[in-house]
Design a protein around this motif. Structure first.
Motif, PDB file in Angstrom:
ATOM      1  N   GLU A 307      -5.589   8.203  -8.738  1.00 31.81           N
ATOM      2  CA  GLU A 307      -6.819   8.977  -8.538  1.00 31.81           C
ATOM      3  C   GLU A 307      -8.053   8.097  -8.692  1.00 31.81           C
ATOM      4  N   ARG A 308      -8.039   7.224  -9.684  1.00 29.27           N
ATOM      5  CA  ARG A 308      -9.221   6.410  -9.965  1.00 29.27           C
ATOM      6  C   ARG A 308      -9.532   5.428  -8.847  1.00 29.27           C
ATOM      7  N   VAL A 309      -8.494   4.874  -8.224  1.00 31.35           N
ATOM      8  CA  VAL A 309      -8.752   3.878  -7.173  1.00 31.35           C
ATOM      9  C   VAL A 309      -8.830   4.500  -5.784  1.00 31.35           C
ATOM     10  N   GLY A 310      -8.692   5.828  -5.682  1.00 29.82           N
ATOM     11  CA  GLY A 310      -8.970   6.494  -4.423  1.00 29.82           C
ATOM     12  C   GLY A 310      -7.779   6.822  -3.545  1.00 29.82           C
ATOM     13  N   PHE A 311      -6.548   6.745  -4.088  1.00 32.09           N
ATOM     14  CA  PHE A 311      -5.384   7.174  -3.321  1.00 32.09           C
ATOM     15  C   PHE A 311      -5.175   8.668  -3.517  1.00 32.09           C
ATOM     16  N   SER A 312      -4.661   9.327  -2.504  1.00 31.03           N
ATOM     17  CA  SER A 312      -4.523  10.782  -2.555  1.00 31.03           C
ATOM     18  C   SER A 312      -3.489  11.226  -3.576  1.00 31.03           C
ATOM     19  N   ASP A 313      -2.452  10.404  -3.807  1.00 33.55           N
ATOM     20  CA  ASP A 313      -1.415  10.750  -4.781  1.00 33.55           C
ATOM     21  C   ASP A 313      -0.641   9.490  -5.173  1.00 33.55           C
ATOM     22  N   VAL A 314       0.294   9.660  -6.092  1.00 38.00           N
ATOM     23  CA  VAL A 314       1.092   8.527  -6.580  1.00 38.00           C
ATOM     24  C   VAL A 314       1.916   7.916  -5.465  1.00 38.00           C
ATOM     25  N   ARG A 315       2.434   8.753  -4.571  1.00 40.89           N
ATOM     26  CA  ARG A 315       3.262   8.240  -3.469  1.00 40.89           C
ATOM     27  C   ARG A 315       2.457   7.280  -2.592  1.00 40.89           C
ATOM     28  N   SER A 316       1.206   7.625  -2.311  1.00 45.42           N
ATOM     29  CA  SER A 316       0.359   6.751  -1.489  1.00 45.42           C
ATOM     30  C   SER A 316       0.105   5.423  -2.195  1.00 45.42           C
ATOM     31  N   LEU A 317      -0.097   5.475  -3.515  1.00 45.71           N
ATOM     32  CA  LEU A 317      -0.291   4.253  -4.283  1.00 45.71           C
ATOM     33  C   LEU A 317       0.952   3.374  -4.221  1.00 45.71           C
ATOM     34  N   ARG A 318       2.124   3.981  -4.409  1.00 46.89           N
ATOM     35  CA  ARG A 318       3.378   3.209  -4.355  1.00 46.89           C
ATOM     36  C   ARG A 318       3.528   2.518  -2.992  1.00 46.89           C
ATOM     37  N   ARG A 319       3.265   3.286  -1.928  1.00 45.43           N
ATOM     38  CA  ARG A 319       3.416   2.719  -0.580  1.00 45.43           C
ATOM     39  C   ARG A 319       2.456   1.551  -0.365  1.00 45.43           C
ATOM     40  N   ALA A 320       1.209   1.721  -0.811  1.00 47.49           N
ATOM     41  CA  ALA A 320       0.206   0.671  -0.613  1.00 47.49           C
ATOM     42  C   ALA A 320       0.581  -0.596  -1.386  1.00 47.49           C
TER      43      ALA A 320
END
Length: 342
Positions: A307-320
């Motif tokens: 959330e803090r770095v601007g990803f919509s959810d944890v899954r998006s962060l993992r993918r990135a």
């Protein structure tokens, strides 16, 4: 490791000369560490960071002054050409905004000086690298932070006291002199960042010697130096703007960044394309780098970090992170722990 402005070494070199080093000994020292002796007195010259810090450490090791960084800052509070520019500007806020922008343009790396005001009304001035980059040597870091505070006091005539000061290095045996100089006993060592924290009122303190004509002249001089060095690294400047916005809890957009450069979104996109990069790529890179730094903190939580770095959810962060580093968050953290234990 990159490079640093050679002029930052000059207080240490002058100290060595004052305390009995011969010019030949200094020439030999510089040569051994890959630092040009003439570059140390140059405003724009850059030298390898590893060699520069090895040179600093060797000079400090030969000194019997355990607070050498503090004392060098007291003897040399000025910051050179940008110090003259900052002094001639209207107030602290304007000086920080303009001079940190120039510092970033001279040194297109995410580890240069940046500042923000937090939700509690405190002014944070951060300098130097943050994990995973290695910390600055103790005396170098203490000189830079001390010089920043003393310069603000000299510009404004106000005895500004820090709320707290943090350093990435370990605490020295005696911090009495640090507390007296910074005006606080809240000194934090082995911290995640090197940071000077002041009351926010300091931003609006007027400068005693504000001089619009001198400021205009100095800005033209600094611009000419930048032009001689090859101009502005736009991609690096955009990355810094994105990192600063994320650190302050903002959700940066191309419009936000373009406005900070006083151009339209279309112009920024075009100029980045001319440099061979895309805004979305830079944003993804900065988000991932900031996420990795946050995950390494003891309170790092995947959901909060996403959330803090601007990803919509944890899954998006993992993918990135997987796309950028080839590892998932858990694999990154396990890899870091293994490296720390090896």
């Amino acid at each position: 490791m990159g490079s640093i402005n050679a002029i930052r070494l000059s207080p240490f070199v002058r100290h060595a000369l004052r305390t009995g080093w011969s010019e030949d000994a200094l020439l030999d020292l510089c040569a051994r560490h890959g630092v040009g002796r003439a570059a140390v007195d140059s405003i724009t010259a850059r030298v390898p960071q590893d060699g520069a810090f090895a040179l600093v450490e060797e000079i400090c090791a030969a000194s019997d002054d355990d607070n050498l960084g503090l004392h060098l800052a007291e003897a040399n509070p000025s910051t050179g050409i940008l110090g003259v520019l900052g002094m001639s500007l209207t107030n602290v806020r304007e000086a920080l905004e303009i001079c940190t922008d120039y510092l970033h343009r001279f040194n297109p790396r995410p580890s240069t000086t940046r500042f923000h005001v937090d939700e509690n009304g405190l002014l944070h001035i951060r300098v130097g690298p943050e994990p995973p980059e290695p910390a600055w040597p103790r005396h170098f870091a203490e000189m830079i932070v001390t010089a920043a505070l003393l310069t603000l006091r000299r510009f404004t005539g106000a005895q500004i006291k820090a709320r707290w000061v943090s350093f990435r290095h370990a605490a020295p045996v005696d911090v009495t002199e640090h507390a007296a100089l910074f005006g606080t006993t809240d000194l934090r060592f082995r911290a995640p960042a090197t940071e000077l924290v002041l009351p926010a009122y300091a931003l609006d303190l007027p400068h005693c010697n504000a001089d619009p004509a001198l400021a205009a002249y100095m800005r033209g001089h600094v611009d000419a130096l930048l032009e001689a060095m090859g101009g502005v690294d736009l991609a690096g400047a955009v990355r810094r703007c994105l990192r600063d916005a994320l650190e302050q809890g903002a959700k940066p957009s191309i419009g936000h960044v373009a406005r900070s450069f006083k151009m339209t979104s279309r112009t920024l996109q075009r100029r980045l394309a001319e440099a061979g990069v895309q805004f979305t790529t830079l944003l993804d890179q900065v988000r991932c780098e900031w996420a990795i730094a946050l995950l390494q903190r003891p309170d790092g939580c995947l959901k909060d970090v996403a959330e803090r770095v601007g990803f919509s959810d944890v899954r998006s962060l993992r993918r990135a992170l997987k796309r950028r580093t080839g590892r998932t968050p858990s694999e990154l953290l396990r890899h870091d722990r293994e490296d720390a234990g090896s």
